[in-house]
Design a protein around this motif. Structure first.
Motif, mmCIF file in Angstrom:
data_model
loop_
_atom_site.group_PDB
_atom_site.id
_atom_site.type_symbol
_atom_site.label_atom_id
_atom_site.label_comp_id
_atom_site.label_asym_id
_atom_site.label_seq_id
_atom_site.Cartn_x
_atom_site.Cartn_y
_atom_site.Cartn_z
ATOM 1 N N GLU A 221 13.759 -36.405 34.889
ATOM 2 C CA GLU A 221 12.359 -35.985 34.978
ATOM 3 C C GLU A 221 11.933 -35.194 33.736
ATOM 4 O OE1 GLU A 221 12.266 -33.941 38.664
ATOM 5 O OE2 GLU A 221 13.064 -32.069 37.880
ATOM 6 N N ARG A 222 10.660 -35.273 33.454
ATOM 7 C CA ARG A 222 10.027 -34.675 32.273
ATOM 8 C C ARG A 222 10.549 -35.277 30.970
ATOM 9 N NH1 ARG A 222 11.099 -29.377 34.642
ATOM 10 N NH2 ARG A 222 9.446 -28.835 36.109
ATOM 11 N N HIS A 223 10.865 -36.559 31.010
ATOM 12 C CA HIS A 223 11.231 -37.293 29.797
ATOM 13 C C HIS A 223 10.350 -38.536 29.676
ATOM 14 C CE1 HIS A 223 14.782 -34.737 29.879
ATOM 15 N NE2 HIS A 223 15.039 -35.113 28.637
ATOM 16 N N LEU A 224 10.020 -38.854 28.431
ATOM 17 C CA LEU A 224 9.189 -40.020 28.121
ATOM 18 C C LEU A 224 10.012 -41.003 27.295
ATOM 19 C CD1 LEU A 224 5.499 -40.118 27.110
ATOM 20 C CD2 LEU A 224 7.143 -41.190 25.585
ATOM 21 N N VAL A 225 9.904 -42.278 27.629
ATOM 22 C CA VAL A 225 10.670 -43.313 26.929
ATOM 23 C C VAL A 225 9.779 -44.007 25.903
ATOM 24 C CG1 VAL A 225 12.034 -45.410 27.161
ATOM 25 C CG2 VAL A 225 12.087 -43.694 28.982
ATOM 26 N N GLU A 226 10.269 -44.092 24.680
ATOM 27 C CA GLU A 226 9.600 -44.853 23.623
ATOM 28 C C GLU A 226 10.368 -46.170 23.454
ATOM 29 O OE1 GLU A 226 8.422 -44.329 18.875
ATOM 30 O OE2 GLU A 226 9.808 -42.930 19.847
ATOM 31 N N PRO B 206 5.081 -34.058 26.673
ATOM 32 C CA PRO B 206 5.976 -34.950 25.941
ATOM 33 C C PRO B 206 5.319 -35.622 24.735
ATOM 34 C CG PRO B 206 5.098 -36.107 27.829
ATOM 35 C CD PRO B 206 4.491 -34.726 27.853
ATOM 36 N N ILE B 207 3.998 -35.440 24.602
ATOM 37 C CA ILE B 207 3.280 -36.137 23.528
ATOM 38 C C ILE B 207 1.936 -35.448 23.291
ATOM 39 C CG2 ILE B 207 2.227 -37.813 25.121
ATOM 40 C CD1 ILE B 207 2.513 -39.947 22.984
ATOM 41 N N PRO B 208 1.578 -35.078 22.065
ATOM 42 C CA PRO B 208 2.352 -35.241 20.831
ATOM 43 C C PRO B 208 3.364 -34.111 20.660
ATOM 44 C CG PRO B 208 0.227 -34.281 20.320
ATOM 45 C CD PRO B 208 0.227 -34.539 21.807
ATOM 46 N N THR B 209 4.468 -34.441 19.989
ATOM 47 C CA THR B 209 5.496 -33.461 19.632
ATOM 48 C C THR B 209 5.936 -33.752 18.201
ATOM 49 O OG1 THR B 209 7.322 -34.857 20.380
ATOM 50 C CG2 THR B 209 6.328 -33.383 22.030
ATOM 51 N N ALA B 210 6.862 -32.949 17.731
ATOM 52 C CA ALA B 210 7.383 -33.170 16.372
ATOM 53 C C ALA B 210 8.055 -34.526 16.252
ATOM 54 C CB ALA B 210 8.356 -32.056 16.004
ATOM 55 N N SER B 211 8.600 -35.032 17.384
ATOM 56 C CA SER B 211 9.338 -36.297 17.330
ATOM 57 C C SER B 211 8.488 -37.513 17.695
ATOM 58 C CB SER B 211 10.549 -36.240 18.264
ATOM 59 O OG SER B 211 10.129 -36.136 19.619
ATOM 60 N N LEU B 212 7.307 -37.290 18.280
ATOM 61 C CA LEU B 212 6.483 -38.428 18.716
ATOM 62 C C LEU B 212 5.013 -38.037 18.700
ATOM 63 C CD1 LEU B 212 6.401 -41.330 19.866
ATOM 64 C CD2 LEU B 212 6.514 -40.306 22.154
ATOM 65 N N GLN B 213 4.250 -38.658 17.802
ATOM 66 C CA GLN B 213 2.834 -38.331 17.681
ATOM 67 C C GLN B 213 1.975 -39.004 18.744
ATOM 68 O OE1 GLN B 213 1.029 -36.047 15.607
ATOM 69 N NE2 GLN B 213 3.147 -35.366 15.759
ATOM 70 N N MET B 214 2.243 -40.282 19.011
ATOM 71 C CA MET B 214 1.457 -41.021 19.994
ATOM 72 C C MET B 214 2.155 -42.331 20.312
ATOM 73 S SD MET B 214 -1.726 -42.439 17.643
ATOM 74 C CE MET B 214 -2.501 -43.295 18.997
ATOM 75 N N ILE B 215 1.739 -42.940 21.432
ATOM 76 C CA ILE B 215 2.102 -44.321 21.735
ATOM 77 C C ILE B 215 0.775 -45.049 21.891
ATOM 78 C CG2 ILE B 215 3.222 -45.879 23.384
ATOM 79 C CD1 ILE B 215 5.233 -43.705 23.981
ATOM 80 N N ASP B 216 0.278 -45.536 20.797
ATOM 81 C CA ASP B 216 -1.045 -46.149 20.686
ATOM 82 C C ASP B 216 -1.330 -47.105 21.860
ATOM 83 O OD1 ASP B 216 -3.424 -47.157 19.656
ATOM 84 O OD2 ASP B 216 -2.493 -48.189 17.960
ATOM 85 N N PRO B 217 -2.409 -46.873 22.636
ATOM 86 C CA PRO B 217 -3.507 -45.915 22.490
ATOM 87 C C PRO B 217 -3.373 -44.655 23.349
ATOM 88 C CG PRO B 217 -4.128 -47.569 24.083
ATOM 89 C CD PRO B 217 -2.717 -47.891 23.672
ATOM 90 N N PHE B 218 -2.153 -44.325 23.811
ATOM 91 C CA PHE B 218 -1.940 -43.122 24.612
ATOM 92 C C PHE B 218 -1.616 -41.975 23.655
ATOM 93 C CE2 PHE B 218 -0.431 -46.889 26.948
ATOM 94 C CZ PHE B 218 -1.278 -46.852 28.051
ATOM 95 N N ILE B 219 -2.411 -40.896 23.713
ATOM 96 C CA ILE B 219 -2.333 -39.924 22.621
ATOM 97 C C ILE B 219 -1.942 -38.507 23.028
ATOM 98 C CG2 ILE B 219 -3.825 -41.106 20.973
ATOM 99 C CD1 ILE B 219 -6.202 -39.659 22.047
ATOM 100 N N PHE B 220 -1.946 -38.201 24.314
ATOM 101 C CA PHE B 220 -1.677 -36.815 24.713
ATOM 102 C C PHE B 220 -1.362 -36.793 26.202
ATOM 103 C CE2 PHE B 220 -3.300 -32.939 26.705
ATOM 104 C CZ PHE B 220 -2.882 -31.913 25.884
ATOM 105 N N LEU B 221 -0.369 -35.979 26.598
ATOM 106 C CA LEU B 221 -0.097 -35.775 28.017
ATOM 107 C C LEU B 221 0.327 -34.336 28.255
ATOM 108 C CD1 LEU B 221 0.239 -36.945 30.921
ATOM 109 C CD2 LEU B 221 2.642 -37.313 30.361
#
Length: 284
Positions: A218-223, A23-38
């Motif tokens: 499931e398999r969705h991330l909330v910003e 879910p991260i990084p993707t074209a729609s969401l690069q990061m949720i500082d300081p979480f950068i990759f999952l």
């Protein structure tokens, strides 16, 4: 209640025969500082006499990897001399810092017998002042990680770092990284208050949740927006949530391959140092 900015679906990114969603990084969401990759691997069933996980020796610098083993196992080895096999329910925390080489594969037993596998790996950034720390690794089995409960005991939290529901996490961190795996029984509710100065990491691993009035499958991330401390989470069915919160670093982030630094010059130096053997040598 805290407003939802966007709900992001994890992208399908298989690695050979390993089911993988990210879910991260993707074209729609690069990061949720300081979480950068999952990366979310599985769930899947491996047959007998399988090849196991494909993550052979590779380097890292400038970040930390937090690996959640829901099912299966991971045999870890790194150039700092650390070795372990962590089984279902366990967590690994590796601080790459100035750089090391590691491998994450399956144990010989898992490769022989097969079985269920589901693993998540989260990359957490390190602030500039800690990027060149001495590397370290700790792997903990399920029984070594504290568990907290909601008042009615219908929600349990495996507290990995920071503090959650009054319970201190298993791993010490350089910054205020709070991470927990939350397990919801059917028809359960949880109310939380997270300071608006902190970013929230909210990824539904399994099941379906409702947060602040919005359904999250499931398999969705909330910003989230950083506009209110209150979260109201409910589950109609059994669900699992990877939940984190932390103060953002608000520093430049340059990520190339396995290295996460603050500038391209530092990335180039990382590749040079790796090739020069400054991150250790790999021995079988």
């Amino acid at each position: 209640m805290r407003s939802i900015k966007k709900i992001h679906q994890a992208e399908w990114r298989p690695i050979g025969d390993l089911i993988t969603y990210s879910p991260i990084p993707t074209a729609s969401l690069q990061m949720i500082d300081p979480f950068i990759f999952l990366n979310h691997h599985g769930p899947q069933v491996y047959p007998e006499n399988n090849n196991g996980l494909p993550f052979g020796p590779h380097p890292h610098r400038g970040m930390e990897t937090v690996t959640f083993i829901l099912d299966g196992d991971i045999a870890h080895k790194d150039s700092g001399g650390h070795k372990s096999v962590i089984e279902s329910g366990g967590v690994q925390w590796m601080t790459a810092g100035s750089g090391l080489i590691h491998a994450e594969v399956s144990s010989e037993e898992f490769k022989k017998k097969g079985g269920d596998l589901e693993i998540l790996q989260l990359w957490v950034n390190l602030p500039a002042k800690h990027k060149m720390e001495t590397p370290k690794y700790i792997g903990l089995q399920k029984e070594d990680i504290p568990v907290a409960f909601s008042e009615d005991k219908k929600v349990s939290a495996q507290v990995v770092s920071g503090e959650f529901l009054g319970t201190k996490g298993a791993f010490e961190t350089f910054t205020d990284i709070n991470l927990s795996t939350l397990f919801f029984e059917a028809n359960s509710n949880l109310e939380l208050e997270i300071p608006v100065s902190q970013n929230i990491f909210f990824y539904v691993i399994k099941g379906n949740l409702e947060v602040n009035g919005s359904a999250i499958t499931e398999r969705h991330l909330v910003e989230f927006q950083n506009d209110d401390p209150k979260l109201q989470i409910s589950a109609k069915e059994e669900s699992i949530l990877l939940f984190g919160f932390a103060t953002p670093f608000e520093e430049p982030v340059v990520a190339r391959g396995p290295f996460v630094m603050n500038s391209m010059q530092e990335i180039e130096e990382a590749y040079q140092d790796f090739q020069a053997g400054k991150m250790g040598r790999w021995t079988e």
